[in-house]
Design a protein around this motif. Structure first.
Motif, short mmCIF file in Angstrom:
data_model
loop_
_atom_site.label_atom_id
_atom_site.label_comp_id
_atom_site.label_asym_id
_atom_site.label_seq_id
_atom_site.Cartn_x
_atom_site.Cartn_y
_atom_site.Cartn_z
N UNK A 90 0.88 -1.17 0.00
CA UNK A 90 0.00 0.00 0.00
C UNK A 90 0.91 1.23 0.00
N UNK A 91 0.73 2.13 -0.97
CA UNK A 91 1.65 3.25 -1.16
C UNK A 91 0.93 4.58 -0.94
N UNK A 92 1.40 5.36 0.01
CA UNK A 92 0.74 6.61 0.37
C UNK A 92 1.76 7.75 0.32
N UNK A 93 1.34 8.84 -0.34
CA UNK A 93 2.14 10.06 -0.43
C UNK A 93 1.66 11.01 0.66
N UNK A 94 2.55 11.46 1.53
CA UNK A 94 2.15 12.37 2.60
C UNK A 94 3.11 13.55 2.63
N UNK A 95 2.53 14.76 2.58
CA UNK A 95 3.35 15.94 2.34
C UNK A 95 2.90 17.13 3.16
N UNK A 112 -5.67 25.34 5.63
CA UNK A 112 -6.66 24.72 6.52
C UNK A 112 -5.96 24.09 7.72
N UNK A 113 -6.58 24.24 8.89
CA UNK A 113 -6.04 23.64 10.12
C UNK A 113 -6.83 22.37 10.45
N UNK A 114 -6.25 21.39 11.15
CA UNK A 114 -4.83 21.33 11.51
C UNK A 114 -3.96 21.03 10.30
N UNK A 115 -2.73 21.53 10.33
CA UNK A 115 -1.85 21.32 9.18
C UNK A 115 -1.25 19.91 9.21
N UNK A 116 -0.82 19.44 8.07
CA UNK A 116 -0.08 18.17 7.97
C UNK A 116 1.37 18.47 8.37
N UNK A 117 1.79 17.87 9.49
CA UNK A 117 3.16 18.08 9.97
C UNK A 117 3.80 16.72 10.27
N UNK A 118 4.89 16.73 11.02
CA UNK A 118 5.60 15.47 11.28
C UNK A 118 4.72 14.47 12.04
#
Ligand SMILES: [Mg+2]
Length: 299
Positions: free
Chosen positions: A168-173, A210-216
């Motif tokens: 399963x391949x997911x791109x997270x940025x 938009x919040x919440x932001x994508x972070x670590x």
């Protein structure tokens, strides 16, 4: 389960097997078998015992500069999940800097991006500051940046090969969803997750995300959620990135790869790609050229 040394070069110089044998010999180990993964580019050596993988890899890197080296366990070698960062990992450069260039603000924005990726400043504050600088930009500029991206060599081969073998391949940025949607399609990811830029009724960016932001923390959560949904442990997962905000997911995954990475991330994992392209992550997992999808493609 034996331990293996994988060496990848562009190309591999002659005699690397002898250098590797000398190095592992200092750890009381000997090569008992070998396999070519890619002619002139990638090979693996099977050892007769188990040593300190991180220490052996580090000594091999000192002995073989310009070669990417990994010491792998045979167990869980082919990973069932891939979580990948986008900017400076799957694509060349930082898309937020390219958006800023459309407004003539690239220098200001890229200076903040660089510090954020090194982990010197808070990710969310740095994102807010840069997104605010994009206020007024026509939203179609994002689509032009997405269509004009340069993909990292081997990116499509990595994603499509792992997907073809059931991962399963997911791109997270920490970048933006209008860009990750295009990259997901182009490279063959199953899903993507990224930040959303608000667009006003005039079709221009408001300067807010938009919040919440994508972070670590979001990246780590995506790794955990994807592993759970796939019914696999974190040991069976691969995560790859280049920046400080990739550190928690790369450190948590059994196969966490630092790709041409900032120092903080490089120090967090024994698996690194510094000299070759993203196909190396497939060779480290034991794939041979014949199994790699889209090998001929630039992507
Ligand atoms: Mg990145």
């Amino acid at each position: 389960m034996p331990q293996l040394v994988v060496m990848v070069g562009a190309p591999l110089p002659g005699g690397v097997e002898d250098v590797a044998a000398t190095v592992v010999g200092a750890y009381g180990l000997s090569p008992v078998d070998g396999r070519v993964l890619s002619p002139d580019r990638a090979m693996e050596i099977t050892l007769d015992g188990i040593g300190d993988a991180a220490a052996i890899a580090e000594t091999l890197r000192e002995a073989l500069p310009e070669i990417d080296v990994a010491v792998m366990d045979e167990a869980n070698r082919r990973r069932r999940v891939l979580i990948a960062d986008m900017d400076a990992t799957m694509v060349v450069g930082e898309t937020i800097d390219e958006l800023a260039a459309a407004l003539g603000k690239e220098a200001q924005v890229s200076a903040i991006t660089e510090r954020a990726m090194r982990g010197e400043i808070d990710f969310e504050a740095a994102l807010d500051e840069r997104v605010a600088m994009l206020a007024g930009l026509d939203a179609s500029a994002i689509d032009r940046v997405a269509e004009g991206l340069t993909y990292s060599a081997g990116a499509g081969a990595l994603v499509r090969t792992m997907a073809a073998h059931g991962a399963r391949c997911v791109l997270v940025s920490g970048g933006f969803d209008r860009v990750t949607g295009v990259v997901r399609e182009a490279l063959g990811f199953h899903a993507d997750r990224a930040n959303h830029l608000e667009v006003g009724s005039d079709g221009r960016l408001t300067g807010r995300a938009r919040k919440p932001v994508v972070d670590s923390a979001t990246k780590l959560a995506m790794l955990r959620e994807t592993a759970m949904a796939a019914g696999v442990t974190l040991a069976e997962c691969m995560a790859i990135g280049d920046g400080a905000n990739d550190l928690p997911m790369v450190a948590a995954a059994g196969f966490g790869v630092a790709y041409r990475a900032k120092p903080t991330l490089r120090e967090a994992t024994p698996y690194r790609i510094d000299h070759t392209d993203l196909r190396t992550a497939l060779y480290f997992q034991g794939y041979e050229d014949e199994e790699i999808v889209a090998l001929a493609s630039q992507r």
